[in-house]
Design an enzyme around this catalytic site. Sequence first.
Site, PDB file in Angstrom:
ATOM      1  N   ARG A  98      -5.396  10.678  -1.835  1.00  0.00           N
ATOM      2  CA  ARG A  98      -4.956  10.944  -3.196  1.00  0.00           C
ATOM      3  C   ARG A  98      -6.149  11.053  -4.123  1.00  0.00           C
ATOM      4  O   ARG A  98      -6.178  11.876  -5.027  1.00  0.00           O
ATOM      5  CB  ARG A  98      -3.991   9.852  -3.660  1.00  0.00           C
ATOM      6  CG  ARG A  98      -2.590  10.028  -3.072  1.00  0.00           C
ATOM      7  CD  ARG A  98      -1.726   8.816  -3.341  1.00  0.00           C
ATOM      8  NE  ARG A  98      -2.281   7.628  -2.712  1.00  0.00           N
ATOM      9  CZ  ARG A  98      -2.553   6.503  -3.355  1.00  0.00           C
ATOM     10  NH1 ARG A  98      -2.300   6.400  -4.634  1.00  0.00           N
ATOM     11  NH2 ARG A  98      -3.058   5.481  -2.706  1.00  0.00           N
ATOM     12  N   HIS A 125       0.863  -1.175   0.000  1.00  0.00           N
ATOM     13  CA  HIS A 125       0.000   0.000   0.000  1.00  0.00           C
ATOM     14  C   HIS A 125       0.905   1.231   0.000  1.00  0.00           C
ATOM     15  O   HIS A 125       1.884   1.271   0.737  1.00  0.00           O
ATOM     16  CB  HIS A 125      -0.900  -0.020   1.235  1.00  0.00           C
ATOM     17  CG  HIS A 125      -2.080   0.881   1.095  1.00  0.00           C
ATOM     18  ND1 HIS A 125      -1.965   2.243   1.144  1.00  0.00           N
ATOM     19  CD2 HIS A 125      -3.387   0.619   0.887  1.00  0.00           C
ATOM     20  CE1 HIS A 125      -3.166   2.775   0.984  1.00  0.00           C
ATOM     21  NE2 HIS A 125      -4.046   1.817   0.823  1.00  0.00           N
TER      22      HIS A 125
END
Lengths: 255, 222, 619
Positions: free
Chosen positions: C273, C257
Amino acid sequence: MGRPLKFNIFRYNPEDPASVPHMESFHLEETDAMTLYIALNRIREEQDPTLMFDFMCRAGICGSCAMMINGRPDLACHTKTKALPAEINLMPLPVFKLIGDLSVDTGTWFRNMNERVRSYIHTDKVFDPNADEERMSNELADEIYELERCIECGCCVAACGKANMVPNFMGATAFNRVARFMMDPRDQRKTDDYFEIVATDDGIFGCLGLLGCEDVCPKDIPLQDQLGMLRRKMGWASVRHLFDKILPGGDAKKK
Amino acid sequence: MMSDQTAVAQVQPVRTEAYLDFLQMLSGVALVMFMWAHMILVASVNLDLGGGRVMNWIAHFFEATYMAQIGGPMIALVMLAHFVLAARKLPFKAREQKEMWRHSVRLNHLDTWLWVIQAVTAFIILIMGCIHMWTVLTDLPITAQKSGARIQGGWWMLFYIFLLPMIELHVGIGAYRIGVKWGWIKRSNRQFFHGLENKITLIFITIGVITLFTFYVLVKPM
Amino acid sequence: MDTFYTDLLCVGAGLAGERVAVAAASQGFETICLSIVPPRRSHSSAAQGGMQASLGHCCMGEGDCPDVHFADTVKGSDWGCDQEVARMFAETAPIAVREMAFWGIPWNRVVAGKGTYYKGGKEYEKIEKKEKEGLITARDFGGTAKWRTCYTSDGTGHTLLFTMDNEVVRLGVTVHDRVEAIALIHDGETCMGVVARCLKTGKLRNYLAKATLIATGGYGRIYRETTNAVINDGSGAIIALDTGIVPIGNPEAVQFHPTGIVPTNILVTEGCRGDGGTLKDVNGERFMHIYEPGKQELASRDVVSRWMTHHIRLGKGVPSPYGPHLWLDIRHLGEKHIKTKLREVEEICNEFLGVDPITQMIPVRPAQHYSMGGVRTNKDGAAYGLKGLFSAGEAACWDMHGFNRLGGNSLAETIVAGKIVGEKIAEFLQGYEVDFKTAVVKDAVKKQEERIDRIIKGADGKENVYEVRNAMQDQLMDYVGIFRNGEDLKKAVDNLQVIYERSQKVGLRSYSLGANPELALALKIRGMVRMALCVAYAALQRTESRGAHAREDYPERNDRDWLKRTLATWKEGDSLPTLEYEKPSKVWEIPPGERGYGVAKIICTEDPEVCGEKKPETN
Ligand SMILES: Cc1cc2nc3c(=O)[nH]c(=O)nc-3n(C[C@H](O)[C@H](O)[C@H](O)COP(=O)(O)OP(=O)(O)OC[C@H]3O[C@@H](n4cnc5c(N)ncnc54)[C@H](O)[C@@H]3O)c2cc1C
Ligand code: HEM
Ligand code: HEM
Ligand code: SF4
Ligand code: F3S
Ligand code: FES
C-alpha cells in the site's frame, strides 16, 4: 466443484506396540488455493484426529513441515495441491528418527549438527558495549545472509543418498553452515580448525556429488557451490601440508 | 566465556581421508585420460579403413619404447588402486545397499541415478577390464590383424559391445562428478557440463562402435 | 516419571527465552529451555521486517537517539506503556543490536553514495555518508520519526534466532524440544517449575527450577485469522492464568494487520500500500477513499483494518470457501516494480496462493497480528504474585508497548528484555535456594494426570475439541475484532461463557498413544477460552479507545478514567476473569498528549502525578 483428491499417507506410531507401518488413504475435495497445510489439517480435524504431522509458521520460513511429497522432500505448507496429481503420496522424511506418521525428529539431528560444526563465531575478542560495531561491507553481509537462509528443514539430508546410507554423514546443510562461517571475517577460525571438523569421510570427503541436496532445497541455497568450494579448500590444504612436510624447508614457511 | 579455539588449532588434524580422496580423484583423472588415449589408439584402425598401418605403427611405437610392457601393468595397478580407493565409498553392507536402492527409486533423481550407474558399471569394468587386459598383454605385440581376428571370432565382439558403453558411461559420469565434487562445475554452469558429458559419452560410444565395425568387417585377419 | 532439576527453566526457546538463557548460562547458572518445536523454528524466525534500535547510522536516521526512540514508543503505546521500561528499552536497544552483530548477525550495512527509495509510489533519492560506510543501516517503519529499523534483507527474525541459538549451542545450554509445559508447580507463593508433556512420547515430566521463565510468545491463535504461527495459542499465558494468582496485563490490547492473505493469513507487507497498491471489493471497486478521503489506503494499520472489516460486513466481501475477503491490487505498479521492490510479496503470492500479483489481484483480509498483553511483570521481568516466576518477550506484559506496539519494536523487545531480565534473574539466583516441596510437586502432577485421564475417557463429556475451538475463534473474530462496541462485546462474553462450559467437557474422539495431537489441544482448550474471555471481558469494561483497542461507542481516549492497565486473574470455579487495574507507569517523562496520527479526541486527566505541575518529569 473441485477435484476429488486422494491422499495416501504413511501411518505408524512407534509408541504403540500394536501399530504397524502402513499406508492409509483419505479423500478430500480440492478447494481454491489449497495447500497441503490446509488439506492435512482438514483431514485431522474432520477425519482422523490421531494423524501426526508438523506445521508451525505455515509460511515456508520455519522448516517444520518437510515431508516426502510424491517421493520428493519439500515443505508441505508451500505445496499447492493444484500443482500435484489427484493422487498424493505423503511419507515422513527418511534419515531422521520417526516420531509418528509424518512427523520426524529434526530437532535432535540439527542440534547435534550445530554442535558438530561448532556453529558459532569463534573469537577471542570481547564485546564492548560502548564501541561501534565492526564494519563490514553490505555486499559481504548479503553474501553471508545468502547462506544463513537455511531453515534446517532437512530436505537436503532426506534427498542425499549418502545420508540415507550412512547415518553419520554430516549432510549438505552442515557444509553450508561451515561455509557461512568461513566467509565471516568475525570468525577467527583457520583452515585447520575447519579441516578438523569437515575433512573426513563422514564430512566433505564423503559427499558423492549426488546433488539431491542442491536440487530439492526449498530455499534454493547454493549448496553445490559450497560443497565444491569446501572440498577444494580442504583437499588443497592437505596437499599443501604434505608438500610442506616432505619438501626440505617446507615447515619453515608456515607461520 | 570465550571459546577455546586457540587451543584447538595446535592439534594437527588427521589427514588420511583427505589424502585418500585426493588420490581417488587423481586415479580417476588418470584413468579417464588413459581411456581416451586408449580409444584414440584403437580407433586409429579406422584411419586407413582397417588397413592397420597406422594402428600397428602406434602399437609398435609403444612396444619399442617399452611403454606398453611397463604402461600396461601400470594401468592395471592404477585401476586396482582406483578400485580400492573408490570402493571405500561403495555400500558393501546389505543394509546400505538396500537403503541406497530404495532412496534412488523413491527420489528418482537424475544425478543420483548417475552415481548408481557408476557404481554398477564399476564392477563390470573391474572384471571385464582385467580379462581384456590379460588377453591383450599376454599376446603382444598388438597388431590390427590380431585384434581383428579376435573380434571376428564373435565372442569378443559381444564382449566389447557390452563393455564399451559401460566404460564410456563410467568415465563420462566420473569426469562430470569430479568436476562437481571439486567445485569446477558450479550451479551456474552445471547444465552446460551435463550436456557436454552426454555428448562426449555419445561421441566415444559412436567411435567405439565404428571401430568395432571396422575390426569385424574391414580388417583382414592374419 | 522423569524429573529434571535446574537453576533456571525457560519455558519457550524463541528469541526472548533464549536471550534470557544465554544471560543466565554465561554467568554459570544451569539452564534448561523447553520448546514445543525445535528452538530455531520458534515464531521469532517469521519476523521479516526488522528491529528498532536508534543507531542513527543511515542518512535518513541521522540525529536518532534513544530519546527519540523512547518518544516514538510512548506515543505509539498511546501512553499506555510503562515509561520507565520504555526508557530502559530505548537505551539498551542499540547495545543489544551491536551485541547481536558481535555474535554474528549479517546486518545490512550502510553503502555510501546515492540511493533511491519509494514512498507512495514515487521514487526519492538519498545520499549516504562516506564515514558511515559499513556500519549497520536501517529502514523505514510506520510510526517512527527516523529510519530506525535494523534488518537483514527479508530475514531479520530468522538470522536473530539462528544467531541466538548458536550462542545457546556455544554455551551448552540444554534445550528440550517438543516438550510442552502444561502447568506451573507452585504453593501459592513460590514457583518451583512446571509439569510438562513430552510431545514425542506423550509422557509427563517434572521440571523443578529455582527460577522459571515464561517466554512462550503471543496468543494470536485464539483468533481464527491470525498471522501468528499455529503454536501461538497462549499456552504460557494460560499456565500463568491457571494459578489464579498471576495476572495477565492488558489482555484486550490486540493488534491487527490489514493484509493477511486468504486462506492462510500469511502477512504481506505494508509496502504494497505504501508504494501505491489499492484495496478493492467484490465489484472490483475501491472503497477506502469513501471512508478516509484524506489518507485512503495509507491510513494507519488499525484504521484500514477497521474499514475493511466494516466493508466486508456490508456484504461487499468476495465470497470464498474460506470466508469473505477483499482484494489487494498492485497490478498497476508494473512488473519491474513488483519484481524488484516487492519481491517478497511476489514470492508469497506465487508460492502459497498460486496467484501472480502482476496480472492478478491478491485475496486479503485483516488478521490478528500481535498481543501487547501478557503475563504481567515488573520492570525486572518478575511476574506479579509468584516468587521465582519471570516472563519476557511477547508472552509478557513488561509493558513497553501499552496499547499499540510499533513495527520493529517487538523483535527489539525480545532481545532487550531478554538481556535485562536475564541479568536480573542471574542476580536473583545468586545464593537463592528453594525448597521443592514434595507434596506440592506430587499434587501438581496428580492433577494433570487426572485431567488427562478424564479427557481421554471423556469422563466430563464428549465435546469435540476442534468444534469448541472454532466456536471460540468465531466469537473473537466477529465481536472482539478490530472494531469493538458494547453490544457486540457483551454478546461475545455471553457466548464465550457458554463455550467455556463446553471446553470443560471436551473428550477425545479417538485415542492413540504417544504425542496425540488431539490431546495436546484438548489440554489447552479450557485455558484458551479463558484467555478469550479475558480479552473480551476486559475489552467490554474498557469504555474508551486507546491504541489498538478501538470502541465505536467510546471513540475518545479517556485519560481521566482509563489511564490504567488491566490486570486479569482467574479464580478457580469462576466463569469470568477478575479484573483489577493499576496505573500504567510510575514515571511520566512524557505526559499524555496527542500522538500526531489516528483519531485525536482525548479526555484529559488532571492527576498531578501524571501531568506534573505542567513540567514533564525526567529520571
Ligand atoms: C508474521 C509476523 C511478522 C512479524 N514481524 C515482525 C517484525 O518485522 N519486527 C518485529 O519487531 N516484530 C515482528 N513480529 C513480532 C515478533 O516476531 C514476535 O513478537 C517475537 O518474535 C516473539 O518472540 P518470543 O521469543 O516472545 O516468542 P516466540 O518466538 O513465539 O517463541 C515462543 C517459544 O515458546 C515455546 N512455547 C510456547 N508454548 C510453550 C509451552 N507451553 N511449553 C514449552 N514451550 C512453549 C515455543 O516453542 C517457542 O520456542 C512479527 C510477528 C509475526 C507473526
Ligand atoms: C594397457 C592396457 C590395455 C591395452 C594394451 C589395451 C589394448 C586394446 C586393444 C589392442 C584393443 C583392440 C581389441 C582387441 O585387440 O581385443 C582394445 C579394445 C578395447 N579395450 Fe583395451 N586395452 C587396455 C586396457 C583397457 C582397459 C583398462 C579397458 C577398460 C576397462 C579397456 C577396454 C577396451 C574396450 C571397451 C575395447 C573395445 C574398443 C572398441 O569399442 O573399439 N582396455 N584394447
Ligand atoms: C579404466 C577404468 C576406470 C576408469 C577410467 C574410471 C574412472 C573413474 C572416474 C573418473 C571416477 C570419478 C572419480 C571421483 O569421483 O573422484 C570414478 C569413480 C568411481 N569408480 Fe572408476 N574408473 C575405472 C574403473 C573402475 C573400477 C574397476 C572400479 C571398481 C569397482 C571403479 C569404481 C569406481 C567407483 C565406485 C567410483 C565412485 C567413487 C565416488 O563417487 O567417490 N572404477 N571412476
Ligand atoms: S540447506 Fe536447504 S534443504 Fe537443507 S536444511 Fe537448509 S533449507 Fe533445508
Ligand atoms: S546429495 Fe549428498 S552426496 Fe553430496 S552433493 Fe548433496 S550432500
Ligand atoms: S510450516 Fe514452517 S516451513 Fe512449513
